[in-house]
Structure formats: C-alpha cells, structure tokens
Design a protein around this motif. Structure first.
Motif: not given
Length: 421
Positions: A156-157, A278-280, A339-341
């Motif tokens: 994510f970053a 953003a995933f956990v 799924a959002m990302n």
C-alpha cells in the motif's frame, strides 16, 4: 474542479509535505546515532541528496516509474511538466510531488549504509544513479502497472518499494565500503561505536513517526470516505507495538532496557505496517508491529556478528522489517479490505497461498534487483570517483572537517573552544 477533488489534492499535498519533513527525522536519527565528528556531514548530506533525488526523479525517474512502457519499465513523461487540471482525481503535479518524496526517502535509507566512511563524491554520483535506475524500476513493477502489480502484489505505501529497496542498496554499500575503523577486532568481536546523542535519535524517531501518517494515510490519495483514518489507526498501533516489544525483548535478553533498540522497534513497526496498513484488521496491525519489534532486535545482533557494519541499522529496520511487512500481508489481509484495494485475502482468512506467494516473490525479485543493481552502480561510482571511501586519516579526523572544512559542533571540538563570555 469539484470540491471533493480539490480536497483530495489538498490532502495529498499536505501529506507530501509531511513525508518531506521526515527528512528532518532522518537528520536527527542518523546524526544522533553516529559520532560527533560526522554530525554536520550527515545533516548536510541529507539535504543535498534530497535535492539530487528531486532533480533526477523529475528528469527521468518519474518516466521510468509511471510512464507508458512495458511490464518492466516506463518510457515516457520524462522531464515532467504536467500543468493540467482535472475535474476528478489528482492533478499530475500533486501526484508527482507526493511520489518524489518517496523516492527521496528510499535514497536516504540507502545512505544509512554509507555513514561515517563514504566520500562526499560517492554520495553525489550514487544519488544520481539510484534515483534514475534503481528506485523507479521497483516502483514501476509494483505501483506503475508493472508485472508484480499485474500479479496482484500488495504494497500500500512501500514496505517493498521504498524500504526494502533502500535497505538492499545499503547492504551493497556496507559490503563494498567495509566496516568503519575500530568497529571489529581481529578475533571477530565487535566494539560499540556509540552514537553521540540519544536525545537527537529519539526526537528523530518521533518526527519520523509523525511524518509516517503522511506516508501511509496519504497513500489513500483521497478523502472521500475518510479511509485514511483507518490506515492511520493501524499505523499507530503497529508503531506502538513495535516500540514496546523491542524494549521488552532487549530487557529480557540483556538485562537492560536499551534505548536505541526501543527506538528501532518503533521504526520497525512503522516499516512493517507500511505494506499492509490498508489491508489488515487492527489486531493484526498489533501483531505485525510486535513481530517487527522482536525481529529488529535479533537482526541487529545477527548483522553485528556477521561483521556487517550498519551504523544506522538500515538493514534491520528497513530491510528485515520491510520483508516481514511485505510477507505479513499475505497472512493477514482480510477479504473485505483486500477487495477494496484490489488484492486477495491472506492465508489466515481463507485466501490460500496465492497472495502469500506473490508477496514472497516480490521480496525475492525486488530485493535481488535492488541489491545487484546497487552493487553494480557502486562499482561504477567507485571507478568514477577513484574509490568509495575516504582515507584512514580522513575517517579518523571525521568527515565534518575532512570533507567540509568545519565541524558540526565547532565549539565542542578540541582546539576550538571559545574563551570569554
């Protein structure tokens, strides 16, 4: 431009400034972690390398990372100058400003492996080469619609793109530069070349911690659903858990609650959560931070025993913790957040080994590329500047005096004391 798009651009611009301010944290962290005779050199080096990284990234780095090309490299948009606006999304100049700050951070991490013994000319030449040919390639693979992005790689970053890439360049440098004078004895035992100011180091870590909210939360690139708050929550929990875990493992293993280990634990937690913030779920962020704080302690010991002199602990904090952070996404990514990302669920959420395999592959591929490319470019640098390292006499005197002609603390150095009021 719609009001929402304006807010998105303003948000990302503010976060870019926060990431730039992280360089102030690195100045204090690196200067405090090294000896007084090199403090001014380290501070000044950080400023001019940010300048070099910005110019090179503007000229070619952005094009290699985000230009139209193929799965391995971009080949357009060199000498970036997009002045267009848009009704929705980020304008090109804001996007560029945010991304160039990440390139500069990766270079600063790499230079942690050069500390206290590299020539100023070595920094200059390698800054150009790394900013042009190492960082942008990895960024393209993962963030620029490259081959790893097409496989579903989750970062994510930047645990991989920024931290692992910088750390692998630092590893190449530590190998080629060899240890600082006096670091190791003939029997292989290590001497502690303690940093001169733990207060600077602690303040540097705090500044980095604050800047990390621009780094992670800013990577949402929008304010519409305030998801940046959730990313910030996970970032805070991982950093806190890393600091506490590192403090207690040092206390348990050595009998002393070592301050540098605790500070590096906080950074390790931040590095580790950067890929997965953003995933956990929050509980997973705590676990990721705890593991980051624990492994940084053992990693620091390992590199010391292996006679790899890493004054700023870049290999442990950014390399090992970056690897853990990248892989952890393959374990802990939830189906909803993935799924959002645009990713897949992790192993612990029924996603099988698919996402985990992609994460491991990215570590191997990006780590190997960054190390080999940096090693080769350092050999090129060595040929161009007539050696990577200052002379033994210059190292003993300190880089402040030998490279710049003045000390960072002139009144504190022998023979420079002022008299009178």
């Amino acid at each position: 431009m719609t009001e929402l798009a304006l807010m998105d651009n303003l948000w990302v611009m503010i976060c870019a400034v926060l990431v730039l301010f992280m360089q102030g944290g690195f100045i204090l962290l690196e200067a405090g972690s090294t000896r007084m005779k090199n403090a001014g050199h380290i501070a000044g080096k950080t400023i001019f390398t940010v300048g070099i990284a910005s110019l090179v990234y503007w000229a070619v780095g952005w094009g290699f990372a985000y230009g139209e090309g193929n799965a391995f490299i971009g080949m357009s948009d060199f000498f970036f100058g997009d002045f267009s606006t848009a009704e929705e999304g980020l304008v090109g100049s804001v996007d560029f400003f945010f991304q160039v700050m990440f390139a500069a951070i990766a270079l600063t991490i790499a230079f942690g492996g050069f500390a206290e013994r590299a020539k100023l000319s070595t920094y200059i030449v390698f800054a150009v080469l790394f900013s042009a040919f190492v960082y942008p390639i990895v960024a393209h693979w993962i963030w620029g619609d490259g081959w790893l992005a097409n496989l579903g790689k989750q970062d994510f970053a930047g645990s991989t793109v920024v931290h692992l890439t910088g750390a692998m360049a630092a590893l190449a440098a530590t190998i080629l530069l060899k240890p600082r004078l006096g670091k190791y004895n003939k029997d292989g035992s290590a001497n502690e070349l303690a940093g001169h100011n733990q207060v600077y180091t602690a303040l540097g870590v705090l500044i980095l911690w604050v800047g990390w909210f621009g780094f992670n939360a800013g990577s949402t690139l929008e304010v519409a659903d305030a998801f940046f708050g959730y990313v910030a929550l996970n970032t805070q929990l991982a950093a806190a858990a890393g600091a506490v875990a590192a403090l207690f493992i040092a206390w348990a293993m050595t009998g002393k609650s070592d301050v540098p280990t605790m500070l590096n634990g906080a950074l390790a937690g931040l590095v580790a959560i950067t890929a997965s913030c953003a995933f956990v779920a929050p509980w997973a962020a705590v676990v990721i931070g705890i593991v980051g704080g624990l492994i940084v302690f053992f990693s620091m010991k390992f590199f010391d025993k292996a006679r790899i002199d890493d004054p700023i602990f870049a290999l442990s904090v950014h390399g090992v913790a970056g690897i853990w952070g990248t892989i952890s996404t393959g374990f802990f990514a939830t189906p909803e957040l993935a799924a959002m990302n645009g990713g897949s669920a992790g192993l612990f959420y029924g996603g099988g080994f698919s996402q985990l395999g992609v994460q491991v592959l990215s570590v191997v591929a990006c780590g190997a590329f960054a190390f080999i490319a940096s090693y080769v470019l350092l050999l090129v640098t060595k040929a161009l500047v007539g050696g990577l390292r200052v002379s033994e006499e210059e190292e003993i005197v300190g880089l402040d005096l030998s490279e710049h002609g003045s000390y960072g603390y002139p009144e504190s150095m022998p023979g420079n004391e002022r008299t009178g009021a």
